[in-house]
Design an enzyme around this catalytic site. Structure first.
Site, PDB file in Angstrom:
ATOM      1  N   CYS A  31     -20.301  -4.084 -44.902  1.00 46.32           N
ATOM      2  CA  CYS A  31     -19.391  -2.962 -44.668  1.00 46.32           C
ATOM      3  C   CYS A  31     -19.970  -1.914 -43.742  1.00 46.32           C
ATOM      4  O   CYS A  31     -21.177  -1.735 -43.660  1.00 46.32           O
ATOM      5  CB  CYS A  31     -19.052  -2.237 -45.960  1.00 46.32           C
TER       6      CYS A  31
ATOM      7  N   TYR B 214     -32.253  -6.646 -38.425  1.00 50.24           N
ATOM      8  CA  TYR B 214     -31.074  -7.349 -37.962  1.00 50.24           C
ATOM      9  C   TYR B 214     -29.761  -6.588 -38.086  1.00 50.24           C
ATOM     10  O   TYR B 214     -28.963  -6.566 -37.151  1.00 50.24           O
ATOM     11  CB  TYR B 214     -30.971  -8.683 -38.722  1.00 50.24           C
TER      12      TYR B 214
ATOM     13  N   GLY C  47     -22.069  -1.378 -49.825  1.00 45.02           N
ATOM     14  CA  GLY C  47     -23.094  -1.776 -50.792  1.00 45.02           C
ATOM     15  C   GLY C  47     -22.501  -2.746 -51.789  1.00 45.02           C
ATOM     16  O   GLY C  47     -21.478  -3.374 -51.525  1.00 45.02           O
TER      17      GLY C  47
END
Ligand code: SF4
Length: 486
Positions: free
Chosen positions: A16, A262, A122
Site C-alpha cells: 500500500c 527495494y 501495513g
C-alpha cells in the site's frame, strides 16, 4: 483491474501507499498526484475520500492505475474540498487476487460526533482474532480487509472525539501500521510503535500533507519537513497546524530494512539519506564482501541499478546496461495466455547482446524470492554468448515470509527457505551466487557497527526469521517460528 504480470510473483510487493492533504484548495487533486507518485507501492486499486464544508464527505474508489482514474475531470469534480486522503493497494490480507471494490480503501465510518475516513499501510497481525471478537459483539463487516477492524474498534470506543477513539482502536491492534485518517476538519497521521512502515510530513503552500514516501511530496512541490516518529500521532488542522503526541508505550524502532533495498523509490529520502545513495552503498558492501573477476557489472533493471553502480565503483569493473527493460510493458499487457507466460522474462527484459557476448558478467539484482526469474535471466545472458554469469544479490537470502504489509509467498516457496547458498547456486546453474550479509546490509544503511544482535535496529524478519511482533493469526494457523537456537 490490471492483469497480474506473468512473472510478477517472483518479487516481494509492498502492499500500500497512502497520502493525505489539508488546508489546500481541491485537496483531492494533490492526493491524486501523490498517489500517482506512490503507484509502485500498489497497482491494483486506489481510492480517495474528500471533505467539503458544503457538500460533506465524498469518495471515489476504482480498480487500476491512478492515472487511468483520478485524472478524469468527471471524477475529480466529485471530490471537492480542502481536506482529502487516499490509498493505493496491491492486494492486502483477505481476497488476494479477487478483490471486490468494497475492499478498496479509504474506509469510512459515521460516528455520533461525525464521519471519519481511514487509509492504512501495513498489516494487522491479530486481525482474525479481532474480527471474530467484533463480529461476536455485533459488528457488521463490509470488506475482507484487516484494516476495517480499526473502524469497528473506533465505533466501540467510549472516547468523545475521533483522534482519541483512534488511539483506543490502535492500542488493540498488533502488527505494522502507518495510517492517514480524516474527520471533517482534521488530517491525522499515525505510525505504529515500532515504526515498521514509513510516513512523512510535508508542507504545501498554507497546507500540510502526509505521505508514505518523500517522492510523493516532490510531485506536488511540497517541502519535506520530517518523518512521523514511530508511535507518534499527528493531528493537523488548517488553523492550528500540527499537534503531535505519543499515545503508545515507547518501544525500540524496527523500520522495515527492505524499504531501503527495494520497496521505496530511489528518489525518496529515508532516515535522512536518499534511497539511491543507500542502494549504491549496498553495492559497494557487496563488492567488498564478494569480489569476483569479471569484465562487466550489469544490473537487473530497474531496482538492481544503484547497487550495480556501487558494485562497479567499488570493484573497478566497468558498469554497463547489459539488460534493457521494456518500459512500456508494465502490467497493462494483454491477459497472459499460457504461450505468453512461457515467454516469461523476455516480455519485459532483453539482453544487450553486443555488450554481453564473450564476457564474464556480474549480474546485480535486489533479491531472490522464488528464483524463477533469476534462472531465466541467466539463460538469456548465456544465450547471448556470455562466458560466465555471477549473481550478486543486494539483500540477504529471503527465507521467511513478511507479515507486516508485504506480499510474500509461503515459506516453502521461498528458495532460500529450502536451500543453502551453494544449493541455490547449483539450482540456478550460475558460476557463482553471493548475497550481501545481514551485517553488510546494516552497514550500508548507516549502522557502522553492523546489526545489533541483542536488539536489531531494523525489522529484518524476512532474512533473520526474528519477528519483532509475534504474528498471532499466523501462529494460530500453524506457522512455526524459528527455534531459538537456530
Ligand atoms: S519482514 Fe522483511 S519485508 Fe517485512 S517488514 Fe520486516 S524487513 Fe520489511
Amino acid at each position: 483491474m490490471p492483469p497480474a504480470h506473468p512473472f510478477d510473483d517472483d518479487k516481494l510487493h509492498e502492499e500500500c501507499g497512502i497520502f493525505g492533504a489539508v488546508g489546500v484548495k481541491d485537496a483531492a487533486n494533490f492526493v491524486a498526484l501523490g498517489l500517482h507518485a506512490l503507484q509502485h507501492r500498489g497497482q491494483e486499486a486506489g481510492g480517495i475520500v474528500a471533505h467539503d464544508p458544503e457538500q460533506g464527505f465524498n469518495n471515489a474508489r476504482r480498480f487500476g492505475y491512478v492515472r487511468d482514474n483520478f485524472t478524469s475531470q468527471k471524477i475529480m469534480e466529485t471530490l471537492p474540498g480542502p481536506l482529502a486522503i487516499g490509498h493505493v493497494r496491491y492486494s492486502t490480507a483477505g481476497t488476494k487476487g479477487q478483490t471486490a471494490i468494497r475492499d478498496v480503501q479509504p474506509f469510512f465510518g459515521e460516528f455520533s460526533m461525525g464521519g471519519a475516513a481511514i487509509a492504512h499501510n501495513g498489516n494487522i497481525t491479530n486481525a482474525n482474532a479481532l474480527r471474530r471478537e467484533l463480529i461476536e459483539r455485533g459488528s457488521i463487516f463490509q470488506s475482507s480487509s484487516d484494516s476495517e477492524c480499526i473502524i469497528h474498534l473506533m465505533a466501540r470506543s467510549l472516547q468523545r472525539n475521533i483522534p482519541e477513539r483512534m488511539e483506543d482502536a490502535l492500542r488493540r491492534v498488533e502488527g505494522a501500521f502507518s495510517v492517514v485518517a480524516m474527520t471533517r476538519t482534521k488530517l491525522i497521521g499515525v505510525r505504529d510503535p515500532l515504526g515498521v512502515r514509513p510516513l512523512v510530513l510535508g508542507k504545501v503552500g498554507d497546507g500540510w500533507c502526509l505521505a508514505s514516501e518523500t517522492c510523493a511530496l516532490d510531485i506536488i512541490g511540497a517541502e519535506f519537513l520530517r518523518e512521523i516518529e514511530p508511535g507518534e500521532m499527528v493531528v493537523i488542522t488548517a488553523e492550528k497546524g500540527v499537534e503531535s503526541h505519543f499515545p503508545f508505550r515507547p518501544q525500540p524502532s524496527k523500520f522495515c530494512i527492505f524499504e531501503h533495498v527495494y520497496f521505496s523509490r530511489p528518489d525518496s529520502i529515508l532516515g535522512g539519506r536518499s534511497v539511491y545513495e543507500t542502494r549504491e552503498a549496498i553495492g559497494r558492501e557487496l563488492a567488498k564482501e564478494s569480489p569476483v573477476e569479471a569484465d562487466l557489472v550489469c544490473p537487473v533493471p530497474d531496482s538492481g541499478t544503484p547497487a550495480a553502480i556501487g558494485y562497479s565503483l567499488q570493484s573497478g569493473i566497468p558498469y554497463a546496461m547489459g539488460i534493457i527493460r521494456n518500459q512500456y510493458m508494465g502490467r497493462t499487457f494483454i491477459e497472459p495466455t499460457e504461450q505468453i507466460r512461457n515467454m516469461g522474462v523476455r516480455l519485459k527484459l532483453n539482453v544487450n547482446r553486443a555488450l554481453i557476448e564473450g564476457k564474464r558478467i556480474i549480474l546485480v539484482d535486489d533479491s531472490v524470492v522464488r528464483g524463477t526469474t533469476s534462472r531465466k535471466i541467466k539463460e538469456m545472458i548465456l544465450d547471448a554468448g556470455a562466458k560466465e554469469v555471477h549473481f550478486r544479490i543486494a539483500s540477504p537470502p529471503t527465507a521467511w515470509p513478511c507479515f507486516y504489509g508485504v506480499d510474500t509467498p509461503q515459506r516453502d516457496k521461498l528458495l532460500a527457505a529450502t536451500m543453502t547458498e551453494d544449493e541455490m547456486c547449483e539450482h540456478l546453474a550460475v558460476d557463482s551466487l553471493k548475497f550481501i550479509s545481514l551485517d553488510g546490509l546494516y552497514r550500508a544503511v548507516g549502522e557502522a557497527k553492523g546489526r545489533d544482535k541483542e536488539c536489531p535496529q531494523y525489522c529484518d524478519a524476512c532474512f533473520s526469521g526474528e519477528y519483532p511482533v509475534q504474528p498471532a493469526d499466523m501462529l494460530a494457523q500453524g506457522f512455526e517460528l524459528k527455534p531459538a537456537a537456530e
